[in-house]
Design a protein around this motif. Sequence first.
Motif, PDB file in Angstrom:
ATOM      1  N   UNK A 119      41.506  55.792  17.769  1.00 29.68           N
ATOM      2  CA  UNK A 119      40.432  56.280  16.895  1.00 29.68           C
ATOM      3  C   UNK A 119      40.246  55.315  15.723  1.00 29.68           C
ATOM      4  N   UNK A 120      41.357  54.853  15.122  1.00 23.37           N
ATOM      5  CA  UNK A 120      41.273  53.932  13.982  1.00 23.37           C
ATOM      6  C   UNK A 120      40.607  52.604  14.337  1.00 23.37           C
ATOM      7  N   UNK A 121      40.821  52.146  15.564  1.00 20.94           N
ATOM      8  CA  UNK A 121      40.289  50.821  15.900  1.00 20.94           C
ATOM      9  C   UNK A 121      38.951  50.869  16.626  1.00 20.94           C
ATOM     10  N   UNK A 122      38.396  52.062  16.813  1.00 22.00           N
ATOM     11  CA  UNK A 122      37.088  52.151  17.475  1.00 22.00           C
ATOM     12  C   UNK A 122      36.014  52.835  16.642  1.00 22.00           C
ATOM     13  N   UNK A 123      36.391  53.614  15.651  1.00 19.02           N
ATOM     14  CA  UNK A 123      35.401  54.316  14.822  1.00 19.02           C
ATOM     15  C   UNK A 123      35.484  53.755  13.405  1.00 19.02           C
ATOM     16  N   UNK A 124      34.457  53.025  12.977  1.00 22.36           N
ATOM     17  CA  UNK A 124      34.515  52.332  11.682  1.00 22.36           C
ATOM     18  C   UNK A 124      34.740  53.256  10.486  1.00 22.36           C
ATOM     19  N   UNK A 146      36.557  55.832  10.300  1.00 27.71           N
ATOM     20  CA  UNK A 146      37.937  56.294  10.268  1.00 27.71           C
ATOM     21  C   UNK A 146      38.885  55.120   9.993  1.00 27.71           C
ATOM     22  N   UNK A 147      38.363  53.984   9.670  1.00 32.57           N
ATOM     23  CA  UNK A 147      39.160  52.758   9.526  1.00 32.57           C
ATOM     24  C   UNK A 147      40.001  52.764   8.255  1.00 32.57           C
ATOM     25  N   UNK A 148      40.481  53.893   7.859  1.00 31.98           N
ATOM     26  CA  UNK A 148      41.368  53.967   6.702  1.00 31.98           C
ATOM     27  C   UNK A 148      40.690  53.606   5.393  1.00 31.98           C
ATOM     28  N   UNK A 149      39.365  53.704   5.357  1.00 37.36           N
ATOM     29  CA  UNK A 149      38.645  53.390   4.134  1.00 37.36           C
ATOM     30  C   UNK A 149      38.579  51.908   3.818  1.00 37.36           C
ATOM     31  N   UNK A 150      39.026  51.078   4.727  1.00 38.57           N
ATOM     32  CA  UNK A 150      39.022  49.633   4.499  1.00 38.57           C
ATOM     33  C   UNK A 150      37.725  49.030   5.028  1.00 38.57           C
ATOM     34  N   UNK A 192      34.134  46.340   9.133  1.00 39.54           N
ATOM     35  CA  UNK A 192      33.349  45.167   9.525  1.00 39.54           C
ATOM     36  C   UNK A 192      33.821  44.623  10.872  1.00 39.54           C
ATOM     37  N   UNK A 193      35.119  44.522  11.051  1.00 36.58           N
ATOM     38  CA  UNK A 193      35.656  44.010  12.309  1.00 36.58           C
ATOM     39  C   UNK A 193      35.313  44.908  13.485  1.00 36.58           C
ATOM     40  N   UNK A 194      35.426  46.212  13.286  1.00 32.64           N
ATOM     41  CA  UNK A 194      35.127  47.165  14.351  1.00 32.64           C
ATOM     42  C   UNK A 194      33.659  47.092  14.744  1.00 32.64           C
ATOM     43  N   UNK A 195      32.773  47.135  13.753  1.00 28.34           N
ATOM     44  CA  UNK A 195      31.339  47.096  14.045  1.00 28.34           C
ATOM     45  C   UNK A 195      30.963  45.765  14.704  1.00 28.34           C
ATOM     46  N   UNK A 196      31.490  44.658  14.190  1.00 29.00           N
ATOM     47  CA  UNK A 196      31.186  43.355  14.774  1.00 29.00           C
ATOM     48  C   UNK A 196      31.608  43.270  16.230  1.00 29.00           C
TER      49      UNK A 196
END
Length: 182
Positions: free
Chosen positions: A75-80, A82-86, A91-95
């Motif tokens: 979930x953390x690495x696929x939903x921007x 939920x990216x821990x507020x970072x 940016x990396x996930x969306x890109x």
Amino acid sequence: MRQVAALSARLAYALMCLTLVWGIFTATGWVAKLTGRQAVRSSHMIMATFTLAFGGIHAACFLFLTDSDELFSWVNITIPIVAGGQLRWAFGIVGLEVMTAILISTGLVKFFVYRNWLRFHQTAYIAVGITIAHSWLGAVANGHLSIVWLGGLTLMIPTVVLAILRFVPSKTLVGAGVLNGG
């Protein structure tokens, strides 16, 4: 695992920049005389595939980190969001996700109106921009900027210059002597 994540990120960054540059060369025909259009297009697709492979390896490495303050899940690495507020992670996930969607759409291009597909394919410029921001923000946050800044700039500057030139009208480029008027 951190070293694999860092190496795969650096390889993905380099290939991403080279893929964009080669895609511009393909779209504009600036290198078609070297080998032929099909060879140039095929090499662009191969570079894009390797870029996404290394980007995917980079993301997947975070699932295996145990020495980190942050624990990552799918979930953390696929939903921007939920990216821990970072922002850098978002940016990396969306890109990566936009580039993956572009790669998939390339295989399905015959099901699209070509102009619509081309406009979607051109969102790669935005995806590359935010992925470059992800790379630089990540290097700063991890204290690696002093290690990677020269290589990062060496690859980023020609990528940005060619991306800008890609959208400059041909008449302007001919007038400036960048392109041959013939």
